[in-house]
Design a protein around this motif. Structure first.
Motif, PDB file in Angstrom:
ATOM      1  N   ALA A 146       0.814  -1.214   0.000  1.00  0.00           N
ATOM      2  CA  ALA A 146       0.000   0.000   0.000  1.00  0.00           C
ATOM      3  C   ALA A 146       0.845   1.261   0.000  1.00  0.00           C
ATOM      4  O   ALA A 146       0.429   2.291  -0.540  1.00  0.00           O
ATOM      5  CB  ALA A 146      -0.943   0.001   1.200  1.00  0.00           C
ATOM      6  N   ILE A 147       2.046   1.187   0.597  1.00  0.00           N
ATOM      7  CA  ILE A 147       2.893   2.393   0.637  1.00  0.00           C
ATOM      8  C   ILE A 147       4.110   2.278  -0.287  1.00  0.00           C
ATOM      9  O   ILE A 147       4.905   3.222  -0.363  1.00  0.00           O
ATOM     10  CB  ILE A 147       3.353   2.718   2.071  1.00  0.00           C
ATOM     11  CG1 ILE A 147       4.206   1.604   2.661  1.00  0.00           C
ATOM     12  CG2 ILE A 147       2.161   3.021   2.959  1.00  0.00           C
ATOM     13  CD1 ILE A 147       4.800   1.961   4.041  1.00  0.00           C
TER      14      ILE A 147
ATOM     15  N   ALA B 298      -4.576   0.653   0.434  1.00  0.00           N
ATOM     16  CA  ALA B 298      -4.623   1.286   1.748  1.00  0.00           C
ATOM     17  C   ALA B 298      -6.036   1.248   2.320  1.00  0.00           C
ATOM     18  O   ALA B 298      -6.237   0.964   3.502  1.00  0.00           O
ATOM     19  CB  ALA B 298      -4.132   2.727   1.650  1.00  0.00           C
ATOM     20  N   THR B 299      -7.021   1.525   1.479  1.00  0.00           N
ATOM     21  CA  THR B 299      -8.420   1.480   1.923  1.00  0.00           C
ATOM     22  C   THR B 299      -8.811   0.077   2.354  1.00  0.00           C
ATOM     23  O   THR B 299      -9.450  -0.113   3.396  1.00  0.00           O
ATOM     24  CB  THR B 299      -9.343   1.970   0.796  1.00  0.00           C
ATOM     25  OG1 THR B 299      -9.023   3.330   0.495  1.00  0.00           O
ATOM     26  CG2 THR B 299     -10.798   1.874   1.205  1.00  0.00           C
ATOM     27  N   ALA B 300      -8.413  -0.929   1.562  1.00  0.00           N
ATOM     28  CA  ALA B 300      -8.738  -2.311   1.902  1.00  0.00           C
ATOM     29  C   ALA B 300      -8.097  -2.718   3.218  1.00  0.00           C
ATOM     30  O   ALA B 300      -8.716  -3.405   4.044  1.00  0.00           O
ATOM     31  CB  ALA B 300      -8.288  -3.243   0.772  1.00  0.00           C
TER      32      ALA B 300
ATOM     33  N   HIS C 170      -8.779  -3.999   9.054  1.00  0.00           N
ATOM     34  CA  HIS C 170      -8.275  -3.907  10.429  1.00  0.00           C
ATOM     35  C   HIS C 170      -8.990  -2.858  11.272  1.00  0.00           C
ATOM     36  O   HIS C 170      -8.581  -2.592  12.403  1.00  0.00           O
ATOM     37  CB  HIS C 170      -6.772  -3.640  10.409  1.00  0.00           C
ATOM     38  CG  HIS C 170      -5.974  -4.750   9.793  1.00  0.00           C
ATOM     39  ND1 HIS C 170      -5.682  -5.929  10.460  1.00  0.00           N
ATOM     40  CD2 HIS C 170      -5.425  -4.868   8.549  1.00  0.00           C
ATOM     41  CE1 HIS C 170      -4.973  -6.716   9.668  1.00  0.00           C
ATOM     42  NE2 HIS C 170      -4.800  -6.103   8.503  1.00  0.00           N
ATOM     43  N   GLY C 171     -10.044  -2.250  10.735  1.00  0.00           N
ATOM     44  CA  GLY C 171     -10.835  -1.306  11.517  1.00  0.00           C
ATOM     45  C   GLY C 171     -10.123  -0.019  11.836  1.00  0.00           C
ATOM     46  O   GLY C 171     -10.330   0.568  12.905  1.00  0.00           O
ATOM     47  N   ALA C 172      -9.279   0.462  10.906  1.00  0.00           N
ATOM     48  CA  ALA C 172      -8.523   1.696  11.114  1.00  0.00           C
ATOM     49  C   ALA C 172      -9.029   2.786  10.179  1.00  0.00           C
ATOM     50  O   ALA C 172      -9.659   2.512   9.153  1.00  0.00           O
ATOM     51  CB  ALA C 172      -7.036   1.456  10.888  1.00  0.00           C
ATOM     52  N   VAL C 173      -8.729   4.031  10.536  1.00  0.00           N
ATOM     53  CA  VAL C 173      -9.114   5.168   9.707  1.00  0.00           C
ATOM     54  C   VAL C 173      -8.064   5.445   8.634  1.00  0.00           C
ATOM     55  O   VAL C 173      -8.391   5.769   7.500  1.00  0.00           O
ATOM     56  CB  VAL C 173      -9.339   6.419  10.576  1.00  0.00           C
ATOM     57  CG1 VAL C 173      -9.447   7.675   9.722  1.00  0.00           C
ATOM     58  CG2 VAL C 173     -10.598   6.256  11.419  1.00  0.00           C
ATOM     59  N   GLY C 174      -6.782   5.329   9.003  1.00  0.00           N
ATOM     60  CA  GLY C 174      -5.749   5.658   8.033  1.00  0.00           C
ATOM     61  C   GLY C 174      -4.376   5.169   8.444  1.00  0.00           C
ATOM     62  O   GLY C 174      -4.207   4.503   9.470  1.00  0.00           O
ATOM     63  N   PHE C 175      -3.379   5.506   7.621  1.00  0.00           N
ATOM     64  CA  PHE C 175      -1.980   5.199   7.872  1.00  0.00           C
ATOM     65  C   PHE C 175      -1.296   6.463   8.401  1.00  0.00           C
ATOM     66  O   PHE C 175      -1.395   7.530   7.797  1.00  0.00           O
ATOM     67  CB  PHE C 175      -1.259   4.812   6.572  1.00  0.00           C
ATOM     68  CG  PHE C 175      -1.629   3.477   5.985  1.00  0.00           C
ATOM     69  CD1 PHE C 175      -2.590   2.669   6.561  1.00  0.00           C
ATOM     70  CD2 PHE C 175      -0.996   3.028   4.837  1.00  0.00           C
ATOM     71  CE1 PHE C 175      -2.921   1.445   6.005  1.00  0.00           C
ATOM     72  CE2 PHE C 175      -1.309   1.812   4.271  1.00  0.00           C
ATOM     73  CZ  PHE C 175      -2.279   1.010   4.859  1.00  0.00           C
TER      74      PHE C 175
END
Length: 286
Positions: free
Chosen positions: A133-134, A177-179, A184-189
């Motif tokens: 993703a990054i 990144a969205t997937a 994992h129930g997170a908003v962002g990186f």
């Protein structure tokens, strides 16, 4: 009717840089649908809506261009800064009701200091979970010997350390990144690289939250609180006060201060502070 939206840059350095937020004062009576419409029309990462509250000083809600979120640190900073600048509030301590809980905000002539929720450590991830993703190989991420961890001090962010020199090379794959965030129930990186001891900044950071309509933003208060908690546990520095740089890759550097207090090695308080600068206002018909 027309709604006035104040345009404020939060976490500025000497009045420059920062992350632009919309602020709507006296938002009582606006529906969530109207708030989302206004946030979309403004087009910033976040817009804060300030309303009256029967029990605490203010009720503050936060909307991205796609949805409401529980909390936003930099929009809180923007809202309380402009209320102070307009004489709505004076120096002192206030309480705001957010969907993340009732949080304290202190205001003085030089900065706004926001108390955040105590940290919730949700999950540790493998480097393979985020590397694609990054755009950084998992072996390079593993070379930091630091964990990749989801922490929330109001919003759950994936805290990702990268070796020095790799931060600006990140090319985000928004779909991956969205997937990952959904899984994992997170908003962002929230990606960071540690700086050398004695540098102006403890760490330099980048924040990506395409799940909620934010490709990248130049200052993130909630994730900075989470990063401070992460560093207090995993990186032994000389103090528990930190200064973060964010937005460098966007050409819009921000300065964010964060501090944790500990008792018997347990974090008992998390605060994030900074300054904000008014940039103007617009009117949105609703």
């Amino acid at each position: 009717m027309n709604i006035e939206v104040l345009l404020v840059s939060a976490f500025t350095q000497n009045g420059k840089g920062g992350n632009p937020a919309g602020v709507v004062l006296q938002a009582d009576g606006l529906t969530n649908e109207q708030k989302l419409y206004i946030a979309k029309a403004v087009g910033f990462s976040e817009t804060a809506f300030v309303s009256k509250d029967d029990e605490v000083d203010f009720n503050v809600s936060f909307f991205t261009t796609t949805e409401e979120v529980d909390f936003c640190g930099y929009a809180t900073l923007a809202a309380f800064s402009v209320m102070f600048q307009q004489g709505i509030i004076t120096e002192g301590e206030y309480k705001q009701r957010t969907k993340a809980g009732v949080l304290k905000v202190s205001v003085n002539s030089t900065e706004v200091i926001m108390e955040q929720c105590l940290p919730t450590r949700i999950e540790q991830l493998n480097a393979r979970d985020v590397s694609d993703a990054i755009g950084i190989e998992s072996s390079i991420l593993e070379s930091t010997h630091l964990p990749i961890e989801i922490i929330s001090t109001g919003l759950p962010d994936i805290i990702i350390p990268v070796p020095k020199g790799y931060l600006d090379s990140i090319v985000l794959d928004e779909a991956k990144a969205t997937a990952c965030c959904k899984k994992h129930g997170a908003v962002g990186f929230h990606v960071f690289e540690l700086n050398e001891e004695g540098d102006t900044y403890t760490a330099s950071c980048r924040n990506f939250a395409p799940l909620v309509g934010i490709h990248e933003e130049s200052a993130t208060g909630s994730a900075s609180g989470a990063l401070a908690c992460y560093l207090a546990e995993h990186v032994k520095l000389n103090c528990n006060s930190y200064v973060f740089e964010q937005g460098r890759a966007m050409g819009c550097s921000s300065l964010i201060k964060a501090r944790v207090e500990l008792s018997n090695s347990m974090i008992t308080k998390v605060v994030v502070s900074g300054t904000a600068t008014m940039q103007g206002s617009i009117e949105i018909p609703v």
